[in-house]
Design an enzyme around this catalytic site. Structure first.
Site, PDB file in Angstrom:
ATOM      1  N   GLY A  17      -3.783  25.765  24.034  1.00 41.02           N
ATOM      2  CA  GLY A  17      -3.722  25.920  25.489  1.00 41.02           C
ATOM      3  C   GLY A  17      -2.335  25.826  26.096  1.00 41.02           C
ATOM      4  O   GLY A  17      -2.197  25.577  27.288  1.00 41.02           O
ATOM      5  N   ASN A  19      -0.220  28.234  26.678  1.00 38.92           N
ATOM      6  CA  ASN A  19      -0.035  29.298  27.689  1.00 38.92           C
ATOM      7  C   ASN A  19      -0.780  28.970  28.982  1.00 38.92           C
ATOM      8  O   ASN A  19      -0.291  29.245  30.077  1.00 38.92           O
ATOM      9  CB  ASN A  19      -0.479  30.648  27.128  1.00 38.92           C
ATOM     10  CG  ASN A  19       0.584  31.279  26.244  1.00 38.92           C
ATOM     11  OD1 ASN A  19       1.623  31.703  26.724  1.00 38.92           O
ATOM     12  ND2 ASN A  19       0.341  31.304  24.934  1.00 38.92           N
ATOM     13  N   HIS A 114      -0.386  38.688  23.647  1.00 34.51           N
ATOM     14  CA  HIS A 114      -0.526  38.952  22.208  1.00 34.51           C
ATOM     15  C   HIS A 114       0.847  38.787  21.554  1.00 34.51           C
ATOM     16  O   HIS A 114       1.826  39.391  22.010  1.00 34.51           O
ATOM     17  CB  HIS A 114      -1.052  40.377  22.003  1.00 34.51           C
ATOM     18  CG  HIS A 114      -1.320  40.707  20.577  1.00 34.51           C
ATOM     19  ND1 HIS A 114      -2.468  40.297  19.911  1.00 34.51           N
ATOM     20  CD2 HIS A 114      -0.582  41.385  19.668  1.00 34.51           C
ATOM     21  CE1 HIS A 114      -2.424  40.727  18.666  1.00 34.51           C
ATOM     22  NE2 HIS A 114      -1.302  41.386  18.487  1.00 34.51           N
TER      23      HIS A 114
END
Ligand code: GRF
Length: 207
Positions: A17, A19, A114
C-alpha cells in the site's frame, strides 16, 4: 473525449500500500484535488489495510475466494464504491483482474500504476521480465484501465535505468520511487479535469 473533473476517489490494493499512502499524503498536504473515500483490499492481511486504518480511511476487504465468480466479486466491490460515492478508481498494487462490467461502469475513470514502460512487459512481475530480457531502461506507467491487461491509454511514464548489478529488489525500489511521484501527479490531472482521450492517446491540458 475530455474527462470531467471529479473528487471522490477509491483506492484498490492487495499488498503493502505504499502507492495508496503517497495519495493519502498528498491529500493530507492539501495537494490532491480530491478525497479518498474508501480503500478496498483483495487481501485481508495486506499491510496496506493497517496503514489505511491508521489514516482513518474506511477499508473494505473483498477477497476473491469469498465469491462464486468474477461477476459476484466485481459487483461486491462496485457496491462498496457506489456506497462511498466514488467517482475515480485507482488500482495501486491491486493484484486481481476486474471484469468488463466493472470497467464499463467506471469507463475512463480507472487508472493503474504498472512498474514497466508499457507496452513492454505487461502482466505479472514486470520487474523480473525487464531483468530477464536485459533492457537498459525500464520504469513505470500510469494508464487508464480498459478491458485488456495493461493496455489502456497511457497518461504518464517515467524512465529508470537498469544498472548492471541490479537485482529485482534494487530495480523495483528505484522504480517505486518514480511510481510515488507519478501516481499522485496523474491522479491530480484526472481529478482536475485536465485529461482528454483522443483515440488511444491522452492529452494533458494545463488547466
Ligand atoms: C507497485 O510496484 C505497483 O506498480 C505494482 O505493485 C506494487 C505495489 O506496491 N502494481 P504498493 O502496494 O503500492 O507498495
Amino acid at each position: 473525449m475530455r474527462i470531467l473533473p471529479a473528487s471522490n476517489v477509491g483506492v484498490l490494493i492487495s499488498g503493502r500500500g505504499s502507492n495508496m499512502l503517497v495519495i493519502l499524503d498528498a491529500q493530507a498536504r492539501g495537494e490532491l484535488p480530491g478525497v479518498v473515500r474508501t480503500v478496498v483490499s483483495s487481501v485481508g492481511s495486506a499491510r496496506g489495510v493497517l496503514a489505511a486504518h491508521g489514516r482513518g480511511v474506511p477499508v473494505a476487504i473483498h477477497s476473491y475466494r469469498n465469491y462464486p465468480n468474477q461477476t459476484a466479486f466485481d459487483e461486491a466491490i462496485l457496491e462498496t464504491l457506489r456506497r462511498a460515492e466514488v467517482e475515480v478508481v485507482v488500482l495501486a498494487g491491486f493484484m486481481r483482474v476486474l471484469g468488463n462490467r466493472f470497467v464499463t461502469e467506471f469507463a475512463n475513470r480507472i487508472i493503474n500504476i504498472h512498474p514497466s514502460l508499457l507496452p513492454a512487459f505487461p502482466g505479472l512481475d514486470p520487474v523480473r521480465q525487464a531483468l530477464e530480457y536485459g533492457v537498459r531502461v525500464s520504469g513505470c506507467t500510469v494508464h487508464f484501465v480498459d478491458e485488456g491487461t495493461d493496455t489502456g491509454p497511457i497518461i504518464a511514464q517515467a524512465v529508470v535505468p537498469v544498472l548492471p548489478d541490479d537485482t529485482h529488489e534494487t530495480l523495483a525500489a528505484r522504480i517505486l520511487e518514480q511510481e510515488h511521484r507519478l501516481l499522485p501527479q496523474a491522479l491530480g490531472w484526472l481529478l482536475s479535469g485536465q485529461l482528454e482521450i483522443v483515440d488511444h492517446r491522452v492529452i494533458v491540458h494545463s488547466s
